[in-house]
Design a protein around this motif. Structure first.
Motif, PDB file in Angstrom:
ATOM      1  N   LEU A   1      36.670  42.906  34.925  1.00 19.59           N
ATOM      2  CA  LEU A   1      36.250  44.281  34.632  1.00 19.59           C
ATOM      3  C   LEU A   1      35.857  45.022  35.904  1.00 19.59           C
ATOM      4  O   LEU A   1      36.158  46.212  36.058  1.00 19.59           O
ATOM      5  CB  LEU A   1      35.091  44.271  33.637  1.00 19.59           C
ATOM      6  N   ALA A   2      35.181  44.326  36.815  1.00 16.00           N
ATOM      7  CA  ALA A   2      34.764  44.961  38.073  1.00 16.00           C
ATOM      8  C   ALA A   2      35.977  45.364  38.906  1.00 16.00           C
ATOM      9  O   ALA A   2      36.039  46.476  39.441  1.00 16.00           O
ATOM     10  CB  ALA A   2      33.859  44.017  38.865  1.00 16.00           C
ATOM     11  N   VAL A   3      36.958  44.462  39.016  1.00 15.35           N
ATOM     12  CA  VAL A   3      38.175  44.757  39.780  1.00 15.35           C
ATOM     13  C   VAL A   3      38.967  45.866  39.108  1.00 15.35           C
ATOM     14  O   VAL A   3      39.469  46.790  39.769  1.00 15.35           O
ATOM     15  CB  VAL A   3      39.039  43.481  39.933  1.00 15.35           C
ATOM     16  N   LEU A   4      39.092  45.792  37.776  1.00 15.66           N
ATOM     17  CA  LEU A   4      39.843  46.812  37.041  1.00 15.66           C
ATOM     18  C   LEU A   4      39.210  48.193  37.223  1.00 15.66           C
ATOM     19  O   LEU A   4      39.915  49.187  37.459  1.00 15.66           O
ATOM     20  CB  LEU A   4      39.881  46.438  35.555  1.00 15.66           C
ATOM     21  N   ALA A   5      37.893  48.242  37.140  1.00 17.04           N
ATOM     22  CA  ALA A   5      37.189  49.518  37.324  1.00 17.04           C
ATOM     23  C   ALA A   5      37.402  50.060  38.733  1.00 17.04           C
ATOM     24  O   ALA A   5      37.613  51.270  38.930  1.00 17.04           O
ATOM     25  CB  ALA A   5      35.701  49.334  37.037  1.00 17.04           C
ATOM     26  N   ALA A   6      37.364  49.175  39.723  1.00 13.10           N
ATOM     27  CA  ALA A   6      37.547  49.596  41.111  1.00 13.10           C
ATOM     28  C   ALA A   6      38.958  50.115  41.356  1.00 13.10           C
ATOM     29  O   ALA A   6      39.156  51.096  42.085  1.00 13.10           O
ATOM     30  CB  ALA A   6      37.244  48.432  42.046  1.00 13.10           C
ATOM     31  N   VAL A   7      39.945  49.483  40.745  1.00 10.27           N
ATOM     32  CA  VAL A   7      41.344  49.896  40.922  1.00 10.27           C
ATOM     33  C   VAL A   7      41.618  51.206  40.183  1.00 10.27           C
ATOM     34  O   VAL A   7      42.245  52.119  40.727  1.00 10.27           O
ATOM     35  CB  VAL A   7      42.299  48.781  40.434  1.00 10.27           C
TER      36      VAL A   7
END
Length: 391
Positions: free
Chosen positions: A303-309
């Motif tokens: 979720l953290a990576v997806l939000a950042a992307v």
């Protein structure tokens, strides 16, 4: 993607080989702790030498050397490695934060307001050796960026665990001892600035700083990370004349093949009663740990990576894809070394809680490793098939 440095490749090789030894030592400790030798096993680790038990020498002394290596690796990554630029550092840093926050929240939901809430840091950690060991089982199909991403967020994870230990697992502080440790640290940084490159002053100063930190009430292993950043570093990635590089090279094998296996042998000898499995899957403390590792880690990282992307903060550069990140998150649920370490601090006066937590860590780590391997095996097989179809 730039090629992996020789230092990084050495690190990968030692960590992967260490995972096999760690697994064997863990099995041996479990067998002994549930045999007629159990009493002798526990008595041995409580034998005192120079004022500390052997268990304390392992957990406070040898693990300080482990944290020293972690600090050296982190410094290398920050100066010349994958964390040396904001663009490269941002993604694994965000992933690590998500991978710490979500497991902690899951554990907190199960244990807030109880005697077990101090264990909130247990499912936040990632064991680099075991995670890379499982990754190595997938062979040459694993893209180099996936290895780098996993190591980067795991090292940041360890730094986060060290900060948690300093902030939340320090009961009382002896300020004279702590100020003495800080004074030595300041002197070591001054020696670094004066370009004193001999290793001996730093090692002697580090030993004194470790003893003062131990007496201060702050966990002594933090002296290892502090010492790492005081040792001179040459900004050439493969410069073997740099004291920091030399020490990192010298510590890789002893830490991987002596210190971590001894730590595992001293700390994984848990007694497994007839109803242990029922307790592990029904008690709030153990459920918080297992679900934090098995679900919280991949969920938080993904979720953290997806939000950042999605928000454009950072990008996933080919060949790294979201499916790879999910798999890395699953392997991030292998807590083991750091999780066990935090368990000993969180429940220092609760033997039953330590035993239950360690069983939960072993269970959650085993399940995370298995699920992560299965997921990545499917993903990498599809990658290989796609590459073959395009040729």
């Amino acid at each position: 993607m730039r090629p992996l440095t020789v230092t990084f490749q050495r690190f990968l090789a030692s960590e992967q080989a260490s995972s096999i030894l760690l697994l064997l030592v863990t099995i041996l400790a479990l067998v002994i702790a549930n045999s007629v030798l159990a009493e002798h096993y526990h008595h041995f680790w409580h034998h005192h030498v120079l004022g500390l038990s052997l268990e304390e020498w392992v957990n406070d002394g040898l693990m300080a050397i482990f944290f020293l290596l972690i600090g050296l690796e982190l410094k290398r990554e920050l100066y010349v490695g994958e964390l040396s630029s904001v663009n490269n550092a941002l993604l694994p840093t965000i992933a690590a934060m998500g991978g710490m926050i979500v497991p902690a929240l899951i554990f907190w939901q199960f244990n807030q307001g109880t005697a077990y809430q101090a264990g909130v840091g247990i499912p936040m950690a990632t064991d680099i050796a075991f995670a890379l060991g499982v990754l190595s089982l997938l062979g040459k199909r694993v893209p180099a960026p996936l290895k780098v991403f996993l190591v980067a967020f795991a090292v940041i994870d360890d730094l986060g665990a060290a900060i948690m230990i300093a902030v939340f697992y320090t009961a009382s502080i002896s300020w004279p001892h702590l100020l003495g440790a800080l004074a030595i640290l300041a002197l070591l940084f001054a020696l670094n600035r004066w370009r004193v490159l001999g290793m001996l002053p730093y090692l002697l100063g580090g030993a004194c700083m470790w003893w003062l930190t131990l007496q201060s009430g702050v966990h002594a292993t933090l002296a290892g990370i502090a010492l790492a950043f005081a040792i001179p570093f040459n900004h050439q990635p493969e410069n073997d004349h740099s004291p920091s590089h030399q020490l990192e090279h010298a510590l890789h094998l002893p830490v991987a093949f002596v210190i971590l296996p001894v730590f595992a042998f001293a700390n994984t000898g848990v007694h497994i009663a007839a109803n242990s499995l029922d307790t592990v899957f029904s008690h709030n403390n153990s459920l918080g740990i297992i679900l934090g590792l098995l679900l919280g880690k991949p969920l938080g990282i993904t979720l953290a990576v997806l939000a950042a992307v999605v928000t454009g903060i950072c990008k996933l550069h080919a060949p790294l894809r979201l499916a790879h990140v999910i798999g890395a998150g699953m392997l991030g649920g292998i807590g083991f070394t750091m999780s066990i370490f935090i368990t000993n601090l969180a429940f220092s006066e609760m033997a039953d809680a330590i035993n239950l937590s360690k069983m939960a860590i072993l269970t959650g780590s085993l399940l995370s490793g298995l699920v992560g391997w299965l997921w990545l095996n499917v993903v990498l097989s599809r990658d290989t098939a796609s590459e073959a179809a395009t040729k």
